[in-house]
Scaffold this motif. Structure first.
Motif, PDB file in Angstrom:
ATOM      1  N   CYS A 286       0.810  -1.230   0.000  1.00 30.16           N
ATOM      2  CA  CYS A 286       0.000   0.000   0.000  1.00 30.16           C
ATOM      3  C   CYS A 286       0.835   1.268   0.000  1.00 30.16           C
ATOM      4  N   GLN A 287       1.973   1.267   0.697  1.00 33.53           N
ATOM      5  CA  GLN A 287       2.786   2.481   0.734  1.00 33.53           C
ATOM      6  C   GLN A 287       3.510   2.744  -0.592  1.00 33.53           C
ATOM      7  N   LEU A 288       3.482   1.771  -1.481  1.00 31.78           N
ATOM      8  CA  LEU A 288       4.144   1.942  -2.786  1.00 31.78           C
ATOM      9  C   LEU A 288       3.137   2.242  -3.897  1.00 31.78           C
ATOM     10  N   LEU A 289       1.850   2.300  -3.558  1.00 35.69           N
ATOM     11  CA  LEU A 289       0.815   2.495  -4.582  1.00 35.69           C
ATOM     12  C   LEU A 289       0.647   3.937  -5.039  1.00 35.69           C
TER      13      LEU A 289
ATOM     14  N   ASN B  59      -8.703   0.439  -4.829  1.00 32.55           N
ATOM     15  CA  ASN B  59      -9.274  -0.832  -4.350  1.00 32.55           C
ATOM     16  C   ASN B  59      -8.503  -1.378  -3.152  1.00 32.55           C
ATOM     17  N   SER B  60      -7.178  -1.274  -3.204  1.00 27.16           N
ATOM     18  CA  SER B  60      -6.354  -1.753  -2.082  1.00 27.16           C
ATOM     19  C   SER B  60      -6.583  -0.904  -0.838  1.00 27.16           C
ATOM     20  N   TYR B  61      -6.725   0.418  -1.040  1.00 24.64           N
ATOM     21  CA  TYR B  61      -7.007   1.297   0.101  1.00 24.64           C
ATOM     22  C   TYR B  61      -8.342   0.930   0.736  1.00 24.64           C
ATOM     23  N   ASP B  62      -9.332   0.629  -0.099  1.00 22.67           N
ATOM     24  CA  ASP B  62     -10.672   0.276   0.419  1.00 22.67           C
ATOM     25  C   ASP B  62     -10.598  -0.934   1.344  1.00 22.67           C
ATOM     26  N   THR B  63      -9.866  -1.965   0.894  1.00 20.14           N
ATOM     27  CA  THR B  63      -9.735  -3.188   1.706  1.00 20.14           C
ATOM     28  C   THR B  63      -9.102  -2.870   3.053  1.00 20.14           C
ATOM     29  N   THR B  64      -8.036  -2.062   3.021  1.00 24.39           N
ATOM     30  CA  THR B  64      -7.326  -1.726   4.256  1.00 24.39           C
ATOM     31  C   THR B  64      -8.204  -0.894   5.182  1.00 24.39           C
ATOM     32  N   MET B  65      -8.864   0.123   4.628  1.00 25.62           N
ATOM     33  CA  MET B  65      -9.666   1.023   5.478  1.00 25.62           C
ATOM     34  C   MET B  65     -10.894   0.309   6.034  1.00 25.62           C
ATOM     35  N   LYS B  66     -11.401  -0.668   5.299  1.00 24.78           N
ATOM     36  CA  LYS B  66     -12.546  -1.441   5.804  1.00 24.78           C
ATOM     37  C   LYS B  66     -12.148  -2.172   7.083  1.00 24.78           C
ATOM     38  N   PHE B  67     -10.946  -2.723   7.092  1.00 25.35           N
ATOM     39  CA  PHE B  67     -10.468  -3.396   8.307  1.00 25.35           C
ATOM     40  C   PHE B  67     -10.397  -2.413   9.476  1.00 25.35           C
TER      41      PHE B  67
ATOM     42  N   LEU C 262       0.202   4.867  11.084  1.00 25.91           N
ATOM     43  CA  LEU C 262       0.652   5.564   9.873  1.00 25.91           C
ATOM     44  C   LEU C 262       0.004   4.964   8.636  1.00 25.91           C
ATOM     45  N   GLN C 263      -0.137   3.640   8.632  1.00 26.34           N
ATOM     46  CA  GLN C 263      -0.750   2.947   7.490  1.00 26.34           C
ATOM     47  C   GLN C 263      -2.186   3.426   7.264  1.00 26.34           C
ATOM     48  N   TYR C 264      -2.958   3.520   8.339  1.00 27.92           N
ATOM     49  CA  TYR C 264      -4.367   3.926   8.247  1.00 27.92           C
ATOM     50  C   TYR C 264      -4.490   5.375   7.773  1.00 27.92           C
ATOM     51  N   VAL C 265      -3.718   6.267   8.394  1.00 34.31           N
ATOM     52  CA  VAL C 265      -3.807   7.697   8.044  1.00 34.31           C
ATOM     53  C   VAL C 265      -3.380   7.907   6.595  1.00 34.31           C
ATOM     54  N   THR C 266      -2.302   7.223   6.168  1.00 38.91           N
ATOM     55  CA  THR C 266      -1.810   7.376   4.789  1.00 38.91           C
ATOM     56  C   THR C 266      -2.843   6.869   3.783  1.00 38.91           C
ATOM     57  N   CYS C 267      -3.391   5.680   4.027  1.00 36.64           N
ATOM     58  CA  CYS C 267      -4.383   5.117   3.094  1.00 36.64           C
ATOM     59  C   CYS C 267      -5.624   6.003   3.000  1.00 36.64           C
TER      60      CYS C 267
END
Length: 962
Positions: free
Chosen positions: A534-537, A548-556, A594-599
């Protein structure tokens, strides 16, 4: 009363179909059933609440809000209605409304235990510790249960360590002292009943650093009776803090006699031995030192000699003792023996286990480079496999793998010439193939191939060669080898992670996405391991794929946030005080990840870049984002680095790897990137808000015209824009002064470079700074507007030329090496189109507003003429014409970008397929399809990216052509 009971049973029977439909997800049917029931019983609050829930799940938010609000205003007290409303507000994350619900209910029924308990839990969800304490005491008065009393105690503790006053030492001391007195009152009255209550008392004492009191309670009769299962780690911790090293030493000896493979106990035991040496000097201190260490050695040797089965723990402990003695300049060789011999002995006993490599690696930094390499050679000899022989059995193969891994860690491969490295790579491939065919048959789908580490090591070696020669062909060959391994060993996540990394290095998003999906990362791994993808997208060239990848992560993150609140509530219900802080810390780490805020941020930018409908629909999309430019919602000092950087296994030279420094540098740079992107989004939002302010609650005028934005609101938006613009240029100046260095790329496992240097290199700063001035001038009609229009137009030309030039360079590089610089080139093109896309959306908003404004003619009053010296503001009509001219210019530049992208060639492999097949030397029936499939993935990825970028450009051309 009987009649009332009969009515309740009847209503529950009639509500059952609504509950059943909601449970199975048939929300439309649930809505129909609730409306049907309400026609007969319009005042039935629970049915109205269920109707609100059905509307909420159907996405009809405004209707749902109105329905739920009406029910809440009736201030219900029955449990069914309150539970449904609570469930709705939890889904909408409006937790304060649950508090209000139960506050009203408790006022009507002050002594109701169940309502008070629900009110307490509602305060738990919003972390209002003071209110929690008050309600808990109210509960205890109504029903004197220990659970309620200790709810009030833990609420006082949390006021001291987590509440708004916790930063003040005096207040913290007062709260913790109060909590201690509350528990001690209970102890004096003989009311302490459970182990969790005893744990809480111990915890309160430790928070106040009253360690002696905690030790006395822990070893006392009451604790032994209530808390017999107190973890031994509590005793360790207290004995260490109190400095009772001899007692700790004796305790650990007893524990190790009972459980001889506890490495954590051994470390504590050895530390205690060395701490005994630091005790005040007494008569015969020298003898005591010798006795202490020799006793330690004898104890370890006694465990080794008396154990029936060989266990790693005591052998590792012996190496640890040797290492610590050398660090203290004590005669380790004399007491324990030669270090190399101890390592070789450990290797001969345990090298058939995959953990042996990292066991030995723990002790390598304590010896010199010369000794490390000599030790590596001894281990290779000990493995029994030479350059001309193959392993005779699975155990010998694992020993050989272990010896090779340690050899690399000792730096044996760093200075080898390229032809030697290529020969080593070939040998590794042959060993892999031999091990797979001989020992890797009939594996379960969940098992990793026993010889897979050979291939992983081979991939690292090929990266070393590629880096030296600045060519991609060796690394491409390694990628093909990894894909071959993956066909044979489908569950080897190490291979998937390395393949994902290489695909990203080469800018092949399709291959990276396939590997990421193949990893099947779920739940908490989306936070700890999602960084690998995700950080490379962002700026990868495929905005929809990234979204689409952000959606999956943020849903979690969204779903787990609600679950985490319920877990915390459950710890109160079951009085598991030992888990409360753990859950609260976990919640905070995920909330500030950081992952959540960035996505979340990149998903919003993606949405704005990808807007393709008419201006009003696009503005609706923007409004839903609820961006508050004046408010920075990110808690910068609380951002948490939850990445698991050890997920990708590495055997790189220990003297050239500084994992802590790499983590810190990458985290610092990712935060700077996040600051740039966040400020860019907020600055851009002020552009839109100045011309399309957020919705005002006042109704529109009776004649149907829109109400003008109040002057203070306009002034506020203008001042926010100017403030953010200053912050934007200031941030760039600071970052240039900071002079961040790119992350080192010395080894394959190193993190890829962050986007920080790309964002500093590309014209983002000038582009958005000039855009801010243009927006301000268009709003005020400043005389300098024409000059700023030209400035912005020149920036657009520069960005277009950058895009075209980068594509031309990429096509030229195709003749030499189509993959080595591919990712960087794709990022530059994507960044260029991102700027132009955001500019196109802004122009469409400006044009829509100015066209409406220019139709309204303002009559000039007599005597309103000013002197010729005073510059007159540019008229609305002229401003509209200037914006239309900017749109025409942008349309031509977007068409030029589209023409360039049409000529963008797919990446060409540095060598032809037959050459790769000759070098791969795998099974002939596999080679052709394998290399063909990998190269096809690169071609398909390029075509998908080009198609998506061209569609994006077509949408923007359509947007500015209207």
């Amino acid at each position: 009363m009987a009649h009332q009971g009969m009515d309740t049973a009847l209503f529950e029977r009639r509500l059952r179909p609504i509950y059943d439909n909601l449970e199975v997800g048939n929300n439309r049917k649930a809505l129909q059933e609730s409306e049907k029931l309400l026609r007969k019983h319009p005042s039935m609050l629970c049915a109205r609440a269920l109707k609100g829930l059905a509307l909420l799940r159907l996405g009809r938010y405004e209707e749902s809000h109105g329905c739920l609000q009406a029910v809440a205003e009736d201030k219900p007290t029955d449990d069914s209605t309150l539970q449904v409303l609570s469930f709705c507000y939890r889904e909408m994350e409006q937790l304060n409304k649950i508090v209000e619900l139960y506050q009203h209910a408790v006022k009507k029924n002050p002594g109701n235990e169940e309502l008070l308990a629900h009110l307490f839990i509602s305060y738990v969800r919003v972390e209002d510790y003071k209110a929690q304490q008050a309600v808990a005491l109210q509960l205890y008065k109504a029903q004197p249960k220990n659970a309620y009393y200790f709810w009030s105690v833990i609420s006082v503790v949390f006021q001291g360590i987590r509440g708004p006053e916790s930063a003040v030492p005096e207040k913290r001391k007062i709260y913790l002292g109060l909590a201690q007195r509350m528990v001690e009152k209970h102890i004096r009255e003989g009311k302490l009943e459970s182990e969790q209550e005893a744990f809480l008392y111990l915890h309160i004492l430790k928070l106040q650093k009253k360690f002696q009191e905690a030790w006395e309670f822990l070893t006392g009769e009451l604790c032994a009776k209530l808390y017999p299962g107190a973890p031994v780690s509590m005793k360790f911790e207290l004995l260490k803090v109190l400095g009772n090293w001899r007692e700790l030493n004796e305790l650990l000896q007893q524990l190790l006699d009972a459980d001889r493979d506890r490495w954590d106990y051994y470390k504590e035991y050895i530390q205690s031995c060395f701490e005994i040496l630091k005790l005040p000097i007494t008569e015969g201190a020298t003898e005591e030192k010798k006795f202490s260490l020799s006793a330690c050695q004898e104890f370890l040797q006694g465990i080794i000699d008396s154990s029936e089965r060989k266990k790693r723990g005591p052998y590792l402990a012996r190496l640890e003792l040797h290492q610590r003695m050398r660090a203290h300049q004590l005669p380790a060789d004399q007491l324990i023996g030669d270090f190399d011999e101890l390592v070789v002995e450990y290797f001969s006993l345990f090298a058939d286990k995959s953990c042996c490599t990292h066991d030995i690696a723990l002790f390598l930094p304590s010896v010199s480079m010369k000794q490390r390499q000599a030790l590596a050679n001894k281990l290779l000899l000990e493995s029994g496999v030479s350059s001309t022989s193959l392993p005779m059995n699975k155990e010998q193969m694992q020993k050989h793998i272990c010896a090779l891994q340690i050899s690399r860690m000792c730096g044996a491969h760093i200075d080898l010439p390229i032809d030697h490295l290529l020969a080593f790579y070939t040998a590794l491939k042959l060993h892999y193939e031999h091990g797979r065919s001989t020992f890797g048959n009939k594996l379960l789908s969940t098992e990793m191939g026993p010889s897979d580490p050979y291939a992983l090591l081979a991939a690292n070696v090929m990266y070393d060669i590629s880096l030296r020669e600045n060519k991609s062909d060796y690394l491409f060959e390694a990628l093909c080898l990894l894909q071959y391994v993956l066909r044979n060993s489908t569950s080897n996540f190490h291979v998937k992670l390395l393949s994902l990394k290489i695909y990203h290095m080469f800018g092949c998003l399709l291959g990276a996405q396939e590997m990421y999906e193949y990893l099947d990362i779920k739940q908490i791994q989306l936070d700890s391991m999602g960084y690998v993808h995700c950080q490379l997208l962002p700026l990868c060239g495929r905005f929809s794929g990234a979204r689409n990848s952000y959606d999956t992560t943020m849903k979690f993150f969204t779903n787990s946030y609600k679950e985490r609140l319920e877990y915390i509530a459950l710890t109160y219900r079951f009085c598991t005080f030992s888990k409360m802080e753990e859950f609260l810390n976990f919640k905070e780490r995920l909330t500030n990840s950081l992952q959540y805020v960035t996505c979340s941020l990149e998903a919003q930018i993606c949405d704005l870049v990808s807007c393709y409908a008419n201006v009003h629909q696009n503005l609706s999309t923007y409004t839903v984002m609820s961006i508050e430019p004046a408010e920075d919602r990110i808690a910068w000092h609380e951002l948490s680095d939850n990445r698991d950087l050890d997920a990708i296994i590495r055997w790189d030279p220990l003297h050239q790897v500084d994992a802590d420094a790499e983590r810190k540098d990458s985290f610092d740079q990712e935060i700077e990137v996040l600051q740039l992107r966040s400020l860019m989004l907020r600055l851009y939002a002020t552009f839109i808000d100045l011309y399309h302010p957020p919705p005002i609650t006042k109704p529109s005028l009776s004649d149907g015209s829109k109400e003008e934005t109040p002057a203070p609101a306009v002034e506020s938006a203008t001042s926010t824009l100017e403030l953010l613009r200053d912050s934007w240029t200031g941030l760039y100046q600071r970052l240039r002064l900071m002079n961040y260095k790119p992350l080192p790329q010395q080894f394959l496992v190193n993190l890829l470079p962050t986007r920080l240097h790309l964002l500093l290199e590309l014209p983002y700063e000038r582009f958005f700074d000039d855009l801010a001035q243009l927006v301000l001038d268009l709003h005020s009609g400043a005389a300098s507007l024409a000059a700023h229009c030209k400035k912005v137009g020149d920036n657009v030309i520069a960005v277009m030329e950058l895009c075209v030039r980068t594509i031309e360079e990429s096509n030229e590089w195709n003749n030499k090496d189509g993959l080595w610089k591919r990712r960087y080139q794709q990022q530059k093109v994507a960044a260029s189109l991102e700027m132009l896309s955001l500019y196109a959306f802004l122009l469409s908003v400006l044009n829509d507003k100015l066209q409406v404004s220019s139709k309204t003619k303002v009559k000039k009053k007599q005597g309103d003429n000013k002197t010729q010296d005073t510059p007159q503001p540019v008229s609305e009509k002229e401003r509209s014409q200037m914006v239309q001219e900017l749109m025409r210019q942008l349309k031509h530049k977007l068409e030029a970008c589209d023409a360039a992208i049409r000529t963008w060639k797919a990446p060409v492999l540095p060598r032809d397929l037959s050459s790769f097949m000759a070098d791969m030397s795998l099974k002939p029936e596999v080679e052709a399809t394998l290399i063909g499939d990998v190269s096809a993935t690169f071609k398909d990825s390029h075509e998908l990216m080009v198609t998506e970028l061209r569609n994006l450009l077509k949408d923007k051309i359509r947007m500015v052509a209207k």
